[in-house]
Design an enzyme around this catalytic site. Structure first.
Site, PDB file in Angstrom:
ATOM      1  N   LYS A 157       0.532  -1.212  -0.508  1.00  7.96           N
ATOM      2  CA  LYS A 157      -0.346   0.305  -0.528  1.00  7.96           C
ATOM      3  C   LYS A 157       1.038   1.005   0.138  1.00  7.96           C
ATOM      4  O   LYS A 157       0.748   2.327  -0.739  1.00  7.96           O
ATOM      5  CB  LYS A 157      -0.816   0.057   1.225  1.00  7.96           C
ATOM      6  CG  LYS A 157      -1.589   1.213   1.391  1.00  7.96           C
ATOM      7  CD  LYS A 157      -2.267   1.053   2.438  1.00  7.96           C
ATOM      8  CE  LYS A 157      -2.000   2.910   4.014  1.00  7.96           C
ATOM      9  NZ  LYS A 157      -1.192   3.773   4.140  1.00  7.96           N
ATOM     10  N   ASN A 158       1.971   1.365   0.986  1.00  4.28           N
ATOM     11  CA  ASN A 158       2.798   2.620   1.104  1.00  4.28           C
ATOM     12  C   ASN A 158       3.384   2.785  -0.212  1.00  4.28           C
ATOM     13  O   ASN A 158       3.907   4.025   0.107  1.00  4.28           O
ATOM     14  CB  ASN A 158       3.082   2.689   2.071  1.00  4.28           C
ATOM     15  CG  ASN A 158       2.108   2.874   3.035  1.00  4.28           C
ATOM     16  OD1 ASN A 158       0.798   3.285   2.846  1.00  4.28           O
ATOM     17  ND2 ASN A 158       2.077   2.302   4.534  1.00  4.28           N
ATOM     18  N   CYS A 162      -5.373   8.425   8.998  1.00  3.90           N
ATOM     19  CA  CYS A 162      -5.241   8.230  10.225  1.00  3.90           C
ATOM     20  C   CYS A 162      -5.066   8.976  11.198  1.00  3.90           C
ATOM     21  O   CYS A 162      -3.956   9.981  10.140  1.00  3.90           O
ATOM     22  CB  CYS A 162      -4.464   6.784   9.901  1.00  3.90           C
ATOM     23  SG  CYS A 162      -5.102   5.589   9.346  1.00  3.90           S
ATOM     24  N   ARG A 173       0.221  15.235  12.923  1.00  2.00           N
ATOM     25  CA  ARG A 173       1.038  14.837  11.363  1.00  2.00           C
ATOM     26  C   ARG A 173       1.126  15.672  10.506  1.00  2.00           C
ATOM     27  O   ARG A 173       0.607  15.998   8.995  1.00  2.00           O
ATOM     28  CB  ARG A 173       0.530  14.067  10.422  1.00  2.00           C
ATOM     29  CG  ARG A 173       0.059  12.084  11.814  1.00  2.00           C
ATOM     30  CD  ARG A 173      -0.928  11.413  11.016  1.00  2.00           C
ATOM     31  NE  ARG A 173      -0.252  10.452   9.732  1.00  2.00           N
ATOM     32  CZ  ARG A 173      -0.389   9.577   9.345  1.00  2.00           C
ATOM     33  NH1 ARG A 173      -1.797   9.443   8.908  1.00  2.00           N
ATOM     34  NH2 ARG A 173       0.140   8.895   8.495  1.00  2.00           N
ATOM     35  N   ASP A 208       3.588   0.737  11.600  1.00  3.06           N
ATOM     36  CA  ASP A 208       2.188   0.377  11.677  1.00  3.06           C
ATOM     37  C   ASP A 208       2.071  -1.511  12.338  1.00  3.06           C
ATOM     38  O   ASP A 208       1.051  -1.589  12.063  1.00  3.06           O
ATOM     39  CB  ASP A 208       2.368   0.293   9.914  1.00  3.06           C
ATOM     40  CG  ASP A 208       2.273   1.509   9.265  1.00  3.06           C
ATOM     41  OD1 ASP A 208       2.573   2.444  10.155  1.00  3.06           O
ATOM     42  OD2 ASP A 208       2.891   1.824   8.574  1.00  3.06           O
ATOM     43  N   ARG A 248      -9.378   0.507   3.075  1.00  5.54           N
ATOM     44  CA  ARG A 248      -8.285   1.434   3.323  1.00  5.54           C
ATOM     45  C   ARG A 248      -6.774   0.906   2.711  1.00  5.54           C
ATOM     46  O   ARG A 248      -5.835   0.834   1.856  1.00  5.54           O
ATOM     47  CB  ARG A 248      -7.743   2.954   4.014  1.00  5.54           C
ATOM     48  CG  ARG A 248      -9.012   4.019   3.349  1.00  5.54           C
ATOM     49  CD  ARG A 248      -8.955   5.685   4.172  1.00  5.54           C
ATOM     50  NE  ARG A 248      -6.855   5.578   3.544  1.00  5.54           N
ATOM     51  CZ  ARG A 248      -6.028   5.716   4.936  1.00  5.54           C
ATOM     52  NH1 ARG A 248      -6.295   5.197   6.505  1.00  5.54           N
ATOM     53  NH2 ARG A 248      -4.920   6.125   4.375  1.00  5.54           N
TER      54      ARG A 248
HETATM   55  N1  EPU Z   1       6.594  14.187  10.162  1.00  5.02           N
HETATM   56  C1  EPU Z   1       6.766  15.832  11.023  1.00  5.02           C
HETATM   57  N2  EPU Z   1       7.029  16.132   9.769  1.00  5.02           N
HETATM   58  C2  EPU Z   1       6.984  16.171   8.641  1.00  5.02           C
HETATM   59  C3  EPU Z   1       6.473  14.675   7.620  1.00  5.02           C
HETATM   60  C4  EPU Z   1       6.553  13.923   9.266  1.00  5.02           C
HETATM   61  O1  EPU Z   1       7.195  15.980  12.189  1.00  5.02           O
HETATM   62  O2  EPU Z   1       6.863  17.302   7.600  1.00  5.02           O
HETATM   63  C5  EPU Z   1       6.713  13.529  11.134  1.00  5.02           C
HETATM   64  C6  EPU Z   1       5.633  12.647  11.612  1.00  5.02           C
HETATM   65  O3  EPU Z   1       4.748  13.178  12.068  1.00  5.02           O
HETATM   66  C7  EPU Z   1       5.721  11.613  12.580  1.00  5.02           C
HETATM   67  C8  EPU Z   1       7.416  10.993  11.833  1.00  5.02           C
HETATM   68  O4  EPU Z   1       7.447  12.727  10.852  1.00  5.02           O
HETATM   69  O5  EPU Z   1       6.078  11.670  13.451  1.00  5.02           O
HETATM   70  C9  EPU Z   1       7.617  10.065  10.487  1.00  5.02           C
HETATM   71  O6  EPU Z   1       6.231  10.875   9.970  1.00  5.02           O
HETATM   72  P1  EPU Z   1       6.579  10.406   8.230  1.00  5.02           P
HETATM   73  O7  EPU Z   1       6.044  11.363   7.580  1.00  5.02           O
HETATM   74  O8  EPU Z   1       7.650   9.690   7.920  1.00  5.02           O
HETATM   75  O9  EPU Z   1       4.844   9.779   8.260  1.00  5.02           O
HETATM   76  P2  EPU Z   1       4.311   9.102   6.615  1.00  5.02           P
HETATM   77  O10 EPU Z   1       5.053   9.048   5.224  1.00  5.02           O
HETATM   78  O11 EPU Z   1       2.784  10.350   7.092  1.00  5.02           O
HETATM   79  C10 EPU Z   1       4.490   7.029   6.412  1.00  5.02           C
HETATM   80  C11 EPU Z   1       3.510   5.725   6.322  1.00  5.02           C
HETATM   81  C12 EPU Z   1       2.883   5.936   7.984  1.00  5.02           C
HETATM   82  C13 EPU Z   1       3.787   5.109   8.225  1.00  5.02           C
HETATM   83  C14 EPU Z   1       4.815   6.466   8.592  1.00  5.02           C
HETATM   84  C15 EPU Z   1       6.088   5.511   9.126  1.00  5.02           C
HETATM   85  C16 EPU Z   1       2.414   6.589   3.701  1.00  5.02           C
HETATM   86  C17 EPU Z   1       1.653   7.120   3.068  1.00  5.02           C
HETATM   87  N3  EPU Z   1       2.045   6.612   5.362  1.00  5.02           N
HETATM   88  O12 EPU Z   1       3.465   8.086   6.535  1.00  5.02           O
HETATM   89  O13 EPU Z   1       1.793   4.629   7.590  1.00  5.02           O
HETATM   90  O14 EPU Z   1       2.968   4.684  10.040  1.00  5.02           O
HETATM   91  O15 EPU Z   1       5.439   6.341   7.320  1.00  5.02           O
HETATM   92  O16 EPU Z   1       6.711   4.722   8.542  1.00  5.02           O
HETATM   93  O17 EPU Z   1       3.796   5.902   3.288  1.00  5.02           O
HETATM   94  C18 EPU Z   1      -0.322   3.357   7.902  1.00  5.02           C
HETATM   95  O18 EPU Z   1       0.020   2.392   6.483  1.00  5.02           O
HETATM   96  O19 EPU Z   1      -0.823   2.329   8.753  1.00  5.02           O
HETATM   97  C19 EPU Z   1       0.835   4.750   8.292  1.00  5.02           C
HETATM   98  C20 EPU Z   1      -0.448   5.652   8.846  1.00  5.02           C
END
Ligand code: EPU
Length: 428
Positions: free
Chosen positions: A22-23, A116, A121, A304, A396
């Protein structure tokens, strides 16, 4: 609206095949915007996030053919149509449209993403990256406006290791002028998958999968064919299912190396885990032992899988502590597990689980995707019938969950909610 019904206590056995990640999917599909001829992605999961992204590509003028799990996107007639509202709000990963549209059209308007609720975030690191590449970025009434006369390569240090920011900056940088260096980049396998697609399209990227990624911008990217990697989180979920209720479950189409942290933890708990090239076998545990877990960026223990593992730990002997260092509020499943008789308390960013406890079937609500997976696992472990609402979250991210679990011998089915239940949900 439907709910999920699970009759617990049936032993699971057999083979389950894992779908595409998915990701990765949610980044690969927007990445097709950057090409000038058709791109085919093979092995996509059958989940609602993929469907929504397909609709969004069509909204901006793309021609999309989607049969079974393979999608061909012809991006040649796409335009930089503003997407301030509507479907972009339904998923978190719509933020990848920002990087991809900025990269191709030098402008984009994208509504702030949904997804979610796991605590704050922010997307400040994505924006910092776009600005470093030369874009002007403003937030106007809940939509992000991005515009650049030209994009120029830059050195970008991420203050937070972020999967989304790393991928989004790669998307914006592959057609920028000159070299971009992303430092303190995330190293998740999905980042390598996106870099592989972009490289096959003609991009010049080095270091994906390490914490320094170098990108030399090119003027044009062409179509190609790409097969997505297997979903390590779906695979991990079924490994936990196997440990929770299995009499020997073989998980097929996996890259075991992506799951080393979970394999190590399951073994520490006393669960039998064997691996070969692309399969993981999870055998029954005589008696499971409590363990402590701290979620970390890859290759650490994935956030996750924290929620699904918490359900399993209710059946382990002793006290386990699960700490989520990535998301502060990823504990909404705990109240629901308590309704099922679990002995868990939350202190700050940690859940403390006392076991073993025999879970009891109950009416519970999935508040997010992985909370949903956690409740399904709890339902399989429980005595009696568990009803899970909030199915839209599970849909999802888990392709054919009911069919896959029934294929292993579970008794799980979807049922239409009654008028009364819908009314109760509205008033809750
Ligand atoms: N963060 C910031 N600033 C940013 C971006 C992130 O402070 O600009 C913080 C976030 O708040 C969090 C940490 O950095 O505390 C990590 O966030 P990241 O950006 O890595 O997460 P994401 O890219 O929004 C993806 C996955 C998530 C998974 C996380 C961590 C996707 C679409 N989503 O989210 O997947 O939990 O990486 O591995 O790729 C799920 O599949 O259930 C899911 C939530």
């Amino acid at each position: 609206m439907e709910k999920l019904m699970i009759a617990g206590g049936y032993p699971l056995k057999g083979t389950v095949r894992i779908s595409g990640a998915k990701n990765s999917a949610v980044a690969l599909i927007p990445a097709t915007i950057l090409a000038e001829s058709p791109v085919t992605i093979e092995g996509l999961p059958d989940i609602s996030d993929v469907q929504i992204l397909k609709d969004l590509l069509e909204e901006i003028g793309g021609t999309v053919e989607f049969t079974e799990n393979d999608m061909t996107v012809d991006p040649s007639s796409m335009i930089s149509m503003p997407l301030p509202n509507g479907k972009v709000k339904k998923l978190r990963a719509s933020y990848y449209l920002m990087g991809a549209m900025l990269g191709r059209f030098k402008k984009a308007v994208i509504g702030l993403p949904g997804g979610c609720h796991l605590g704050p975030r922010p997307i400040d690191q994505h924006i910092k990256g776009f600005e470093a590449l030369g874009a002007r970025v403003t937030n106007e009434q809940g939509a992000i406006y991005l515009r650049a006369d030209e994009l120029r390569g830059a050195r970008i240090y991420l203050d937070v290791v972020s999967v989304g920011a790393t991928i989004n900056i790669m998307l914006a940088a592959v057609r920028a002028k000159g070299r971009t260096i992303i430092e303190n980049a995330a190293k998740e396998p999905e980042i390598i998958d996106v870099a592989t697609l972009l490289t096959n399209m003609g991009a010049k990227i080095k270091g994906a999968g390490t914490d320094v990624i170098r990108i030399d911008g090119v003027d044009h990217l062409q179509g190609c064919q790409h097969t997505i990697i297997p979903d390590r989180i779906e695979a991990g979920t079924y490994m936990i299912v196997g440990a929770a209720a299995g009499e020997g479950v073989l998980i097929d189409n996996v890259i075991p190396h992506h799951l080393e942290s979970l394999i190590a933890k399951l073994r520490e708990m006393g669960v039998q885990v064997e691996t070969n090239d692309d399969q993981v076998f999870v055998g029954p545990a005589e008696k499971m032992k409590a363990v402590d877990i701290k979620t970390l960026v890859y290759p650490g223990f994935p956030t996750d899988l924290q929620q699904p593992l918490t359900s399993l730990l209710t059946g382990a002997e002793g006290t386990s502590m699960v700490t989520d260092t990535i998301y502060s509020a990823r504990f909404k499943h705990i109240d629901e597990l308590r309704r099922m008789n679990a002995n868990i308390k939350v202190e700050g960013r940690s859940a403390i689980i006392n076991g073993p406890i025999q879970l009891q079937g109950a009416k519970v609500k999935a508040s997010d995707l992985r909370a949903g997976a956690a409740l399904v696992i709890a339902g399989l472990m429980a005595e009696g019938v568990t009803e899970v609402t909030g199915l839209e979250h599970i849909d999802r991210g888990y392709s054919h969950l009911v069919e896959k679990l029934n294929g292993l011998g579970a008794t799980i089915w979807r049922e239409e909610m009654t008028e009364e239940e819908l009314e109760q949900m509205k008033n809750a």
